[in-house]
Design a protein around this motif. Structure first.
Motif, PDB file in Angstrom:
ATOM      1  N   ILE A   1       0.844  -1.192   0.000  1.00  0.00           N
ATOM      2  CA  ILE A   1       0.000   0.000   0.000  1.00  0.00           C
ATOM      3  C   ILE A   1       0.882   1.245   0.000  1.00  0.00           C
ATOM      4  CG2 ILE A   1      -1.937  -1.118   1.159  1.00  0.00           C
ATOM      5  CD1 ILE A   1      -0.987   0.224   3.767  1.00  0.00           C
ATOM      6  N   ALA A   2       0.285   2.348  -0.356  1.00  0.00           N
ATOM      7  CA  ALA A   2       0.994   3.623  -0.362  1.00  0.00           C
ATOM      8  C   ALA A   2       0.920   4.261   1.017  1.00  0.00           C
ATOM      9  CB  ALA A   2       0.382   4.553  -1.401  1.00  0.00           C
ATOM     10  N   CYS A   3       2.060   4.766   1.460  1.00  0.00           N
ATOM     11  CA  CYS A   3       2.095   5.569   2.681  1.00  0.00           C
ATOM     12  C   CYS A   3       2.512   6.995   2.308  1.00  0.00           C
ATOM     13  CB  CYS A   3       3.099   4.986   3.683  1.00  0.00           C
ATOM     14  SG  CYS A   3       2.413   3.684   4.714  1.00  0.00           S
ATOM     15  N   ALA A   4       1.949   7.929   3.009  1.00  0.00           N
ATOM     16  CA  ALA A   4       2.264   9.339   2.728  1.00  0.00           C
ATOM     17  C   ALA A   4       3.738   9.614   2.959  1.00  0.00           C
ATOM     18  CB  ALA A   4       1.412  10.243   3.602  1.00  0.00           C
ATOM     19  N   HIS A   5       4.304  10.427   2.068  1.00  0.00           N
ATOM     20  CA  HIS A   5       5.711  10.807   2.197  1.00  0.00           C
ATOM     21  C   HIS A   5       5.822  12.295   1.903  1.00  0.00           C
ATOM     22  CE1 HIS A   5      10.051  10.977   1.560  1.00  0.00           C
ATOM     23  NE2 HIS A   5      10.129   9.780   2.134  1.00  0.00           N
ATOM     24  N   PRO A   6       6.493  13.049   2.773  1.00  0.00           N
ATOM     25  CA  PRO A   6       6.517  14.515   2.593  1.00  0.00           C
ATOM     26  C   PRO A   6       7.287  14.979   1.370  1.00  0.00           C
ATOM     27  CG  PRO A   6       7.955  13.832   4.404  1.00  0.00           C
ATOM     28  CD  PRO A   6       7.162  12.628   4.001  1.00  0.00           C
ATOM     29  N   ARG A   7       8.176  14.143   0.837  1.00  0.00           N
ATOM     30  CA  ARG A   7       8.935  14.563  -0.328  1.00  0.00           C
ATOM     31  C   ARG A   7       8.418  13.918  -1.607  1.00  0.00           C
ATOM     32  NH1 ARG A   7      15.551  14.450  -1.189  1.00  0.00           N
ATOM     33  NH2 ARG A   7      15.528  15.553  -3.187  1.00  0.00           N
ATOM     34  N   TRP A   8       8.126  12.612  -1.564  1.00  0.00           N
ATOM     35  CA  TRP A   8       7.754  11.873  -2.773  1.00  0.00           C
ATOM     36  C   TRP A   8       6.245  11.676  -2.903  1.00  0.00           C
ATOM     37  CZ3 TRP A   8      11.814  12.386  -5.393  1.00  0.00           C
ATOM     38  CH2 TRP A   8      13.087  12.277  -4.816  1.00  0.00           C
ATOM     39  N   THR A   9       5.482  12.281  -2.023  1.00  0.00           N
ATOM     40  CA  THR A   9       4.014  12.160  -1.966  1.00  0.00           C
ATOM     41  C   THR A   9       3.601  10.789  -1.423  1.00  0.00           C
ATOM     42  OG1 THR A   9       3.808  13.636  -3.868  1.00  0.00           O
ATOM     43  CG2 THR A   9       1.830  12.439  -3.196  1.00  0.00           C
ATOM     44  N   GLU A  10       4.036   9.705  -2.080  1.00  0.00           N
ATOM     45  CA  GLU A  10       3.714   8.352  -1.623  1.00  0.00           C
ATOM     46  C   GLU A  10       4.930   7.449  -1.804  1.00  0.00           C
ATOM     47  OE1 GLU A  10      -1.069   8.141  -2.667  1.00  0.00           O
ATOM     48  OE2 GLU A  10       0.382   7.156  -3.991  1.00  0.00           O
ATOM     49  N   ARG A  11       5.078   6.493  -0.894  1.00  0.00           N
ATOM     50  CA  ARG A  11       6.099   5.460  -1.015  1.00  0.00           C
ATOM     51  C   ARG A  11       5.484   4.126  -0.588  1.00  0.00           C
ATOM     52  NH1 ARG A  11       9.634   5.235  -4.165  1.00  0.00           N
ATOM     53  NH2 ARG A  11      10.947   3.925  -2.844  1.00  0.00           N
ATOM     54  N   PRO A  12       6.019   3.000  -1.095  1.00  0.00           N
ATOM     55  CA  PRO A  12       5.405   1.691  -0.821  1.00  0.00           C
ATOM     56  C   PRO A  12       5.772   1.102   0.537  1.00  0.00           C
ATOM     57  CG  PRO A  12       7.204   1.476  -2.421  1.00  0.00           C
ATOM     58  CD  PRO A  12       7.044   2.941  -2.155  1.00  0.00           C
ATOM     59  N   LEU A  13       4.752   0.550   1.186  1.00  0.00           N
ATOM     60  CA  LEU A  13       4.899  -0.210   2.430  1.00  0.00           C
ATOM     61  C   LEU A  13       4.400  -1.626   2.181  1.00  0.00           C
ATOM     62  CD1 LEU A  13       5.225  -0.523   5.598  1.00  0.00           C
ATOM     63  CD2 LEU A  13       2.821   0.226   5.736  1.00  0.00           C
ATOM     64  N   ILE A  14       5.187  -2.629   2.578  1.00  0.00           N
ATOM     65  CA  ILE A  14       4.771  -4.019   2.470  1.00  0.00           C
ATOM     66  C   ILE A  14       4.174  -4.464   3.800  1.00  0.00           C
ATOM     67  CG2 ILE A  14       5.528  -6.405   2.106  1.00  0.00           C
ATOM     68  CD1 ILE A  14       5.638  -4.769  -0.419  1.00  0.00           C
ATOM     69  N   VAL A  15       2.950  -4.985   3.754  1.00  0.00           N
ATOM     70  CA  VAL A  15       2.301  -5.561   4.928  1.00  0.00           C
ATOM     71  C   VAL A  15       2.221  -7.064   4.665  1.00  0.00           C
ATOM     72  CG1 VAL A  15       0.288  -5.508   6.438  1.00  0.00           C
ATOM     73  CG2 VAL A  15       0.948  -3.444   5.176  1.00  0.00           C
ATOM     74  N   ALA A  16       2.933  -7.855   5.458  1.00  0.00           N
ATOM     75  CA  ALA A  16       3.120  -9.267   5.125  1.00  0.00           C
ATOM     76  C   ALA A  16       2.683 -10.190   6.253  1.00  0.00           C
ATOM     77  CB  ALA A  16       4.581  -9.529   4.782  1.00  0.00           C
ATOM     78  N   VAL A  17       2.280 -11.386   5.847  1.00  0.00           N
ATOM     79  CA  VAL A  17       1.947 -12.475   6.771  1.00  0.00           C
ATOM     80  C   VAL A  17       2.991 -13.571   6.586  1.00  0.00           C
ATOM     81  CG1 VAL A  17       0.234 -14.215   7.427  1.00  0.00           C
ATOM     82  CG2 VAL A  17      -0.514 -11.962   6.619  1.00  0.00           C
ATOM     83  N   LYS A  18       3.650 -13.953   7.670  1.00  0.00           N
ATOM     84  CA  LYS A  18       4.660 -15.006   7.587  1.00  0.00           C
ATOM     85  C   LYS A  18       4.006 -16.383   7.526  1.00  0.00           C
ATOM     86  CE  LYS A  18       7.920 -12.407  10.516  1.00  0.00           C
ATOM     87  NZ  LYS A  18       8.741 -12.455  11.754  1.00  0.00           N
ATOM     88  N   LYS A  19       4.707 -17.318   6.887  1.00  0.00           N
ATOM     89  CA  LYS A  19       4.276 -18.710   6.940  1.00  0.00           C
ATOM     90  C   LYS A  19       4.500 -19.242   8.358  1.00  0.00           C
ATOM     91  CE  LYS A  19       5.043 -19.908   2.088  1.00  0.00           C
ATOM     92  NZ  LYS A  19       5.837 -20.719   1.125  1.00  0.00           N
ATOM     93  N   PRO A  20       3.699 -20.215   8.792  1.00  0.00           N
ATOM     94  CA  PRO A  20       3.870 -20.756  10.142  1.00  0.00           C
ATOM     95  C   PRO A  20       5.313 -21.218  10.375  1.00  0.00           C
ATOM     96  CG  PRO A  20       1.846 -21.587   9.174  1.00  0.00           C
ATOM     97  CD  PRO A  20       2.575 -20.848   8.085  1.00  0.00           C
ATOM     98  N   GLY A  21       5.907 -20.732  11.463  1.00  0.00           N
ATOM     99  CA  GLY A  21       7.261 -21.136  11.808  1.00  0.00           C
ATOM    100  C   GLY A  21       8.358 -20.355  11.126  1.00  0.00           C
ATOM    101  N   ALA A  22       8.027 -19.489  10.178  1.00  0.00           N
ATOM    102  CA  ALA A  22       9.044 -18.731   9.456  1.00  0.00           C
ATOM    103  C   ALA A  22       9.588 -17.611  10.340  1.00  0.00           C
ATOM    104  CB  ALA A  22       8.476 -18.154   8.177  1.00  0.00           C
ATOM    105  N   ALA A  23      10.890 -17.348  10.203  1.00  0.00           N
ATOM    106  CA  ALA A  23      11.541 -16.344  11.037  1.00  0.00           C
ATOM    107  C   ALA A  23      12.074 -15.184  10.207  1.00  0.00           C
ATOM    108  CB  ALA A  23      12.680 -16.986  11.829  1.00  0.00           C
ATOM    109  N   VAL A  24      11.489 -14.947   9.046  1.00  0.00           N
ATOM    110  CA  VAL A  24      11.963 -13.883   8.165  1.00  0.00           C
ATOM    111  C   VAL A  24      11.862 -12.526   8.865  1.00  0.00           C
ATOM    112  CG1 VAL A  24       9.680 -13.705   7.098  1.00  0.00           C
ATOM    113  CG2 VAL A  24      11.677 -12.823   5.892  1.00  0.00           C
ATOM    114  N   THR A  25      12.881 -11.692   8.661  1.00  0.00           N
ATOM    115  CA  THR A  25      12.919 -10.368   9.282  1.00  0.00           C
ATOM    116  C   THR A  25      12.590  -9.283   8.255  1.00  0.00           C
ATOM    117  OG1 THR A  25      15.264  -9.997   8.786  1.00  0.00           O
ATOM    118  CG2 THR A  25      14.727 -11.165  10.843  1.00  0.00           C
TER     119      THR A  25
END
Length: 579
Positions: free
Chosen positions: A480-504
């Motif tokens: 989704i787009a998040c507001a940014h004071p210089r670029w107007t919008e920048r991308p944000l990733i909203v993620a769901v991990k697989k069970p047991g995954a330790a991704v950072t």
């Protein structure tokens, strides 16, 4: 000038009843198999289906339903629902399928807007009926899709479907209808504002059935057995009930049990060769198969649509299980089929990765649909695979206008009461942003309301989501787009991990490097337990945008003074020089 020379062919109207009549007469012994709400497996044939559809037509006429009036359904994929598809439309009434996953308030609004006369419902939705009945005063009756032994105990007075059919003999001749009469009514999911109704004709429904069965579409034949996981309350199950009647295909209906184990077992038991559904359903099926260590023995292909098919899912089906994925795109306003990812002869000779690059797109149009992309100035953009534009379509199964959009009643040719047309120069604006490549393959980059506009240029949220879910530790992701004071919008990733995954966070951000232009790289990642979905299984980005409305991106913290090292690479460059 002389008068045009007219052809000398029979003028036989294209009607939905002709589809079931053909299936009964020429494929009468082919099975329709259903997992019933009652828990057992029901089997009968296309011939028996037509007889019961005629009994339903007789029963509705006996209840006083007139041609043109709407009869609604709240039902899963089952044989009684198929009977409603043909029994309601066969005498000239309109079959209105309602999505029971919508909020009750939305359903009540839809029932009232459509002015439904009767509502047929599966017994799993009995509590919902008690909620709706008091809010829908114009509904004359509620009909439970069951026999007397399974009649639900409700405050609302209900009739039993089987009792109504038993009172009729099925000796009924389908009347000849004008092919331009209304046949089916489907409403959009209503993610913004009230849902809108798409009112199909008999002609458009039959033409759509022809197109859906084509080799370069779903490739349906009398040799196939298809299990539509896509619900019959979602844009007529993408036209599959109509197309299977046209082709004489064995139809396997899963009822309410859409978990991976139930689907796999039914597919194997009925030797299913084809299927269709949205990515979220296939995620559950693939997870079950991987954990159980099982494989398909007959499934050859599946159509994936409703939202973009992640490339990782396409590769899992094809590489791990030998199942062809047909990526499809369409919308309620298009009945819904628009494009499918089928290669022509020359494209099929290309190297594997080149073929897959095409198949990961939404595909090319089938006959009956035309498309173009236009810029902000309304001019058509080139098919170069680079230019982004608003996608417009047209064709004989694309709507001309929405049903009763102005709140007034339909009235034949009175366009003022039928509502204003949304068309632009004869084309329907889809609300999608897309590219079209020189091969004619469509690539949906975003809904117009979801596209991220950074520094005056567009970033495709769908492309970033596909990369995120390709990470072995990510089950699902939204961008989704998040507001940014210089670029107007920048991308944000909203993620769901697989069970047991330790991704950072940092690991997932690094996963994007080299896969997209530097200025497309997401600014941040946040993990959640689950993502919100619409009633049709699509990511509900509006809700996500509201949830993260006040989210502050790390790159936004530097706006007051020093730029961050990881700010977008298109900074201070002319558009032509940006990566």
């Amino acid at each position: 000038m002389s008068a045009p020379l007219l052809g000398q062919m029979m003028d036989v109207p294209l009607t939905v009843s002709s589809l079931i009549a053909h299936a009964a007469r020429h494929h009468g012994s082919t099975e329709i198999v259903s997992r019933r709400i009652e828990g057992d497996i029901h089997r009968y044939t296309w011939r028996e289906c037509e007889t019961r559809a005629k009994q339903l037509a007789q029963a509705l006429r006996a209840l006083g339903v007139e041609p043109g009036e709407r009869v609604a359904t709240l039902a899963w994929n089952g044989y009684r629902h198929v009977e409603a598809y043909f029994g309601v439309t066969g005498f000239g009434a309109v079959c209105h399928t309602i999505n029971p996953r919508l909020f009750p308030e939305q359903i009540a609004w839809i029932v009232n807007h459509a002015d439904d006369r009767y509502v047929l419902f599966d017994t799993t939705f009995a509590p919902l009926v008690d909620l709706l009945a008091t809010q829908c005063p114009n509904v004359r009756g509620w009909i439970a899709l069951c026999d007397e032994a399974h009649r639900p105990d409700l405050r609302t007075e209900v009739r039993c479907y089987e009792t109504l059919l038993d009172a009729q003999d099925g000796q009924y001749a389908w009347p000849e209808l004008d092919e331009k009469q209304a046949s089916n009514l489907c409403y959009t999911s209503g993610t913004t504002g009230n849902p809108k109704g798409a009112l199909y004709t008999h002609r458009s429904s039959v033409l759509h059935a022809y197109a859906a069965a084509l080799p370069d579409a779903m490739s349906l034949s009398a040799r196939d057995a298809i299990l539509p996981v896509v619900p019959m309350f979602h844009v007529n199950a993408w036209g599959i009930p109509h197309a299977t009647a046209l082709a004489g295909t064995k139809l396997v209906l899963p009822g309410k049990d859409l978990d991976g184990k139930s689907l796999y077992e039914l597919m194997e038991a009925e030797r299913v060769t084809a299927s269709a559904g949205v990515p979220t359903v296939w995620l559950g099926l693939l997870t079950y198969m991987r954990d159980a260590g099982v494989r398909f023995s007959t499934l050859e292909r599946t159509v994936i649509g409703g939202s973009a098919c992640p490339p990782a899912m396409l590769r899992a089906f094809e590489d791990d299980y030998g199942v062809q994925v047909i990526h499809a795109w369409g919308m309620t306003e298009m009945s819904p089929l628009g494009t499918l990812s089928k290669l022509n002869w020359e494209q099929s000779q290309r190297p594997l990765e080149a073929r897959r690059a095409l198949l990961e797109k939404q595909g090319r149009v089938i006959y009956g649909v035309d498309m173009k992309i236009v810029g902000d100035d309304g001019r058509e953009l080139p098919w170069d695979g680079v230019a982004f534009g608003d996608l417009h379509v047209r064709g004989p199964w694309v709507i001309d206008r929405y049903f009763r959009q102005d709140g007034g009643h339909e009235s034949g040719q009175d366009s003022a009461q039928r509502g204003a047309s949304p068309l632009v120069d004869g084309w329907f604006p889809t609300g999608d942003v897309a590219t079209i490549d020189p091969d004619g393959f469509l690539h949906i980059t975003d809904r117009s309301k979801d596209v991220i506009k950074s520094g005056g240029e567009w970033i495709s949220s769908i492309d970033l989501e596909n990369i995120a879910v390709a990470h072995p530790g990510i089950a699902e992701a939204a961008c989704i787009a998040c507001a940014h004071p210089r670029w107007t919008e920048r991308p944000l990733i909203v993620a769901v991990k697989k069970p047991g995954a330790a991704v950072t966070r940092d690991e997932l951000l690094a996963f994007f490097t080299g896969k997209v232009a530097k200025w497309w790289l997401p600014d941040d990642v946040t993990f959640v337990d689950e993502l919100p979905h619409t009633a049709t299984g699509k990511l509900q980005k509006l809700k996500l945008r509201e949830q993260f409305r006040d989210y502050v991106l790390p790159s936004a913290l530097a706006v007051a003074g020093c730029p961050l090292d990881d700010e977008p690479a298109h900074a201070d460059k002319p558009l032509a020089q940006r990566e």
